[in-house]
Design an enzyme around this catalytic site. Sequence first.
Site, mmCIF file in Angstrom:
data_model
loop_
_atom_site.group_PDB
_atom_site.id
_atom_site.type_symbol
_atom_site.label_atom_id
_atom_site.label_comp_id
_atom_site.label_asym_id
_atom_site.label_seq_id
_atom_site.Cartn_x
_atom_site.Cartn_y
_atom_site.Cartn_z
ATOM 1 N N ASN A 47 -0.228 32.944 -3.225
ATOM 2 C CA ASN A 47 -1.057 32.438 -4.303
ATOM 3 C C ASN A 47 -2.041 33.503 -4.786
ATOM 4 O O ASN A 47 -1.856 34.103 -5.843
ATOM 5 C CB ASN A 47 -1.796 31.183 -3.825
ATOM 6 N N ASP A 48 -3.053 33.764 -3.975
ATOM 7 C CA ASP A 48 -4.109 34.680 -4.422
ATOM 8 C C ASP A 48 -3.599 36.088 -4.727
ATOM 9 O O ASP A 48 -4.133 36.764 -5.598
ATOM 10 C CB ASP A 48 -5.205 34.746 -3.359
ATOM 11 N N VAL A 49 -2.563 36.519 -4.011
ATOM 12 C CA VAL A 49 -2.095 37.896 -4.192
ATOM 13 C C VAL A 49 -1.332 38.087 -5.493
ATOM 14 O O VAL A 49 -0.964 39.206 -5.838
ATOM 15 C CB VAL A 49 -1.220 38.368 -3.009
#
Lengths: 473, 106
Positions: free
Chosen positions: A399-401
């Site tokens: 997600n965040d990456v």
Amino acid sequence: MNITLQDLGITSGDVILEISYLVAAVLFVYGLKLMSHPETAKKGNLWAAAGMGLAMVTTLFLHRDADGKTIGMTNALIVVAAIAVGSIAGAVIARRIKMTAMPQLVSFFNATGGAASALVALMEYSNPDNSSALVTLLGLVIGTIAFSGSMIAYGKLDGKVGDIFAGWVKYFNLFLLLVITVLIVYMLAFDLDPGLQTTLSYVLLVLALIYGIMFVMPIGGADMPVVISLLNSLTGIAAAMAGFIYNNEAMILGGIFVGSAGAILTLLMCKAMNRSLLNVIVGSFGGGGAAAGKEQGTVKEISLSDASVLLSYSQKVVIVPGYGLAVAQAQYVCNDLVKLLEDKGVEVKFAIHPVAGRMPGHMNVLLAEADVPYTKLVEMDDINPDMPNTDVTIVVGANDVVNPAALDDPSSPIYGMPIIRAHESKNIIVMKRGMGKGYAGIENFLFFDDKTRMLFGNAKDTLQALVSEIKEL
Amino acid sequence: MEEFLVYFYQNKGTIFIIVLSIFLGVEVISNVPSVLHTPLMSGANAISGVIIIGGIILLGHTELSEGISLNLILGIFAVIFGTLNVVGGFVVTDRMLDMFKKKKKK
């Protein structure tokens, strides 16, 4: 003029002991050096372990205390029994644990190392022969922080401990650190009564325990790998402090070596996230309040059959794995998908973000477990220029990456963190359990992108369904 | 001030080791591909279990004539914890690295 061992007041055993420490120290460095290449890594680990085993055995048989006495039979038996308990427990835990739980486990073992250092320092502090009070107290504090911090990190990674994101924690921690420092200075500067000294060392222990807990408590999200690495470094330093007490070069070298290796690894990870270490420790990730004002748009789903057609007729596919892949144990199915697509002439690569998962290289280990050749694992900087030529990017449990907010939204907490530029590829398929936020708790606008299609469900089930769908094509 | 100078002089060998070890750690880690970061961290973690030597020294020379003392109990725990760190650390690292090895044979 010949000097004999007797003139120096030592025995040949003492010399053999020191030689064994030298050999052990060399093996530590040589072992870790070999670990810098996949082909020799296993050998390196064994060499380092051999060095440790050697030092343990020679210490047991040859070490003499200040009075010149070697370790007595009864004591030796107790030591061997304790080692046996630790070895069996350690080996069993390490063998049984699932690969997904690896980060927790490393954190747990780090905690035991910290605890051992703290206990040694605690006992040595009340030993009148010990002349290095400063080093002993530092060892006590650092070891204890490493212990309680690692236990909290372990609990968090295992989902047993939640986060505390309160503003006061920062000030509380600074205050606590100040109290610890003042206490150490006080204990060193004044000639205190031994009873009081012992009491204060226990007070110090408790304070350090609390500090370790409160230090890791507010750190959440993508920062966990950094913290584990930092705590690892602390354990090394604590061991080196104990080495200072015993004038033991193997302990000093091993401890400082690991301490500096851990520190540089910590900094490398911070760099990968484009944040300073201070920022990681003090400015913890909160909820994604900053970006919440933006319009969300709608997400579009894709059916399994559409997804299988899209993938089968692509030329280049990039898979971005994240923690979700680990949780779902989907690495094996993932490899099936890769093989299937390659049989159809599709070029498949994995894009590995340096902080994907909960530990550096976490994804590499998982995928290696599933027999994915490591030549297929491409690092972020190498794959990013290729993203615009990629037909489909599959985001599996990451997600965040892949959150483009890191590039263009200065108000986002992860602004400035380098990401895998999934949004530049021609199509994006996101496999996710639901519309929950990532570990860092931030909304991901990639999911609302026009080119993005969602496949909801457990990563393993979804991949399995996708594999059978492609087989039927 | 003089106390500090004396301390430095008396411990200069150790201080040399510390400074050079720092460089050694930096040098070794800088050359490691990120593929190996997890096993490497785990291996380094196992090496930090070198505190076990301190534990053995301590427990080995603990006075037993006093019966079951606090020092004895703490010493036993120190050795158990240290061994957990060492053995668990090396075994788990070995397990991780097995996965890299498998691929080589194919």
